[in-house]
Motif scaffolding. Structure first.
Motif, PDB file in Angstrom:
ATOM      1  N   TYR A 241       8.034  -4.316  -2.285  1.00 41.01           N
ATOM      2  CA  TYR A 241       8.093  -3.239  -1.344  1.00 41.01           C
ATOM      3  C   TYR A 241       9.601  -2.420  -1.663  1.00 41.01           C
ATOM      4  CZ  TYR A 241       4.373  -5.763   0.985  1.00 41.01           C
ATOM      5  OH  TYR A 241       3.208  -6.370   1.039  1.00 41.01           O
ATOM      6  N   ILE A 259       6.265   1.946  -2.837  1.00 47.32           N
ATOM      7  CA  ILE A 259       5.227   0.559  -2.454  1.00 47.32           C
ATOM      8  C   ILE A 259       5.661  -0.280  -1.214  1.00 47.32           C
ATOM      9  CG2 ILE A 259       4.373  -1.537  -3.530  1.00 47.32           C
ATOM     10  CD1 ILE A 259       5.638  -0.646  -6.388  1.00 47.32           C
ATOM     11  N   THR A 260       4.474   0.087  -0.446  1.00 54.18           N
ATOM     12  CA  THR A 260       5.021  -0.458   1.090  1.00 54.18           C
ATOM     13  C   THR A 260       3.649  -1.047   1.935  1.00 54.18           C
ATOM     14  OG1 THR A 260       5.849   0.505   3.020  1.00 54.18           O
ATOM     15  CG2 THR A 260       4.372   2.089   1.987  1.00 54.18           C
ATOM     16  N   GLN A 261       3.843  -0.872   3.147  1.00 57.10           N
ATOM     17  CA  GLN A 261       2.761  -1.480   3.959  1.00 57.10           C
ATOM     18  C   GLN A 261       2.221  -0.385   4.776  1.00 57.10           C
ATOM     19  OE1 GLN A 261       4.233  -5.414   5.306  1.00 57.10           O
ATOM     20  NE2 GLN A 261       2.331  -6.420   4.147  1.00 57.10           N
ATOM     21  N   ASP A 266      -1.434  -3.423   5.711  1.00 54.40           N
ATOM     22  CA  ASP A 266      -1.947  -3.373   4.312  1.00 54.40           C
ATOM     23  C   ASP A 266      -1.149  -2.900   3.139  1.00 54.40           C
ATOM     24  OD1 ASP A 266      -4.632  -4.040   5.723  1.00 54.40           O
ATOM     25  OD2 ASP A 266      -4.941  -1.911   6.015  1.00 54.40           O
ATOM     26  N   ASP A 267      -1.392  -3.283   1.983  1.00 51.47           N
ATOM     27  CA  ASP A 267      -0.565  -3.036   0.915  1.00 51.47           C
ATOM     28  C   ASP A 267      -1.051  -1.632   0.436  1.00 51.47           C
ATOM     29  OD1 ASP A 267       1.081  -5.409   0.976  1.00 51.47           O
ATOM     30  OD2 ASP A 267      -0.363  -6.277  -0.632  1.00 51.47           O
ATOM     31  N   SER A 282      -4.719   1.710  -2.287  1.00 54.00           N
ATOM     32  CA  SER A 282      -4.396   0.445  -2.114  1.00 54.00           C
ATOM     33  C   SER A 282      -4.178  -0.067  -3.659  1.00 54.00           C
ATOM     34  CB  SER A 282      -5.460  -0.220  -1.230  1.00 54.00           C
ATOM     35  OG  SER A 282      -6.436  -0.107  -2.066  1.00 54.00           O
ATOM     36  N   LYS A 285      -2.381  -7.103  -6.593  1.00 49.59           N
ATOM     37  CA  LYS A 285      -1.253  -7.801  -7.130  1.00 49.59           C
ATOM     38  C   LYS A 285      -1.956  -8.563  -8.638  1.00 49.59           C
ATOM     39  CE  LYS A 285       1.223  -8.709  -3.268  1.00 49.59           C
ATOM     40  NZ  LYS A 285       1.817  -9.870  -2.491  1.00 49.59           N
TER      41      LYS A 285
END
Length: 334
Positions: A241, A259-261, A266-267, A282, A285
């Motif tokens: 993140y 890039i976070t939550q 949720d990613d 979303s 990975k």
């Protein structure tokens, strides 16, 4: 009065000797009177006392030297220890104490790698302290402690780079550092939003974000300084993140990728692409610092690659605005 003090000193000395050597005690016995001690010649008595005081001073000096040596050894073995507990008063200003502790770690380090590892350990300790805060005001204050650690390290690293780098390296790093300084507030807003949209928790969110940004910058500068000094330095794994910006070779932010939550955990990825549009979606990975992205409408897909030197977003499925095959380069990692 002086004569009585001298008498007392001699009596204590004789009793001490008696305790260490039974023969002396048996020879003198209990018949030694204070009158006999008082008959000691004044010049001899004073000379003995002066010698005794000199011996005592020497013992105290030796003890002080030993204490100093022990303290130095303690600092060398674990420079992350401190003699105060910030959890006793979360609202107090511990900046000077924290900076002193970081400076001790820097001074005792055997290499840039060793220094950085020690600094990270200190920051982790203060993060643990901060976990004990309960009220929002206390949590806000405590969240700044690790920021202070990384900020002091940043300034120290830059000061040494400024003194030891060649002109070309210094110019390159100075330009990057100025960009980092001028952009960091905008990056924080892109991650947590403006203050007016938040409440009393904002300082906590801000400090957490600033701590992460400053840590990341420390990694870059530590790596550069190690290179200048001819030392090896292992870059830590880049956290998932983070934020990346496209400067297009200037001192301005053109595009950002966060890039976070989400609030639900949720990613997600938030893309603000210059002269195109903002996208949110979303990801999954794929490993090796690679993500597969799908926007919320399902119409845009792409591959994200990230690392310490920046990130890229390559469109594998576009729409009427973003074309398939486009590749966006984010040249600066925060």
């Amino acid at each position: 009065m002086k004569r009585k003090v001298l008498i007392g000193a001699l009596m204590i000395t004789m009793l001490s000797l008696a305790g260490c050597n039974d023969e002396i005690f048996e020879e003198t016995g209990s018949g030694v009177s204070s009158e006999a001690i008082e008959e000691t010649a004044p010049d001899k008595q004073e000379a003995y006392t002066d010698k005794q005081e000199a011996d005592t001073d020497k013992q105290e000096d030796d003890t002080d030297e030993q204490d100093a040596s022990d303290n130095a050894q303690t600092d060398e073995n674990d420079s992350s220890t401190s003699d105060f507990d910030p959890t006793k008063d979360f609202m107090a200003d511990y900046t000077a104490d924290i900076e002193k502790e970081v400076e001790a770690a820097i001074s005792s380090a055997s290499s840039i790698q060793d220094e950085f590892d020690k600094v990270v350990k200190i920051a982790a300790k203060y993060d643990e302290y901060a976990q004990e805060a309960i009220g929002q005001a206390d949590m806000n204050m405590a969240s700044a402690w690790s920021v202070t650690v990384y900020d002091y390290e940043l300034n120290s690293l830059w000061g040494r780079i400024d003194k030891s780098a060649d002109e070309a390296t210094k110019e390159r790093l100075l330009s990057a550092q100025r960009n980092w300084n001028s952009m960091k507030e905008d990056v924080i807003i892109s991650e947590i939003g403006p203050r007016e949209e938040s409440g009393t928790i904002y300082p906590l969110s801000y400090n957490n974000c600033m701590g992460s940004l400053t840590y990341n910058r420390d990694v870059i500068l530590a790596s550069e300084l190690a290179k200048i000094k001819g030392e090896s330095f292992t870059m830590p794994e880049r956290a998932l993140y983070n934020t990346y910006v496209d400067t297009q070779g200037t001192s301005e932010i053109y595009s950002t990728m966060v890039i976070t939550q989400s609030m639900e955990g949720d990613d997600i990825v938030k893309l603000a692409l210059y002269r195109e549009k903002d996208i949110e979606g979303s990801f999954t990975k794929k490993g090796n610092e690679e993500l597969e992205f799908t926007d919320d409408t399902g119409s845009i897909k792409g591959i994200i690659k990230y690392g310490w030197d920046g990130a890229t977003f390559e469109v594998t499925q576009g729409d009427d605005i973003i074309a398939t095959g486009e590749k966006h380069v984010f040249d600066m990692a925060f």
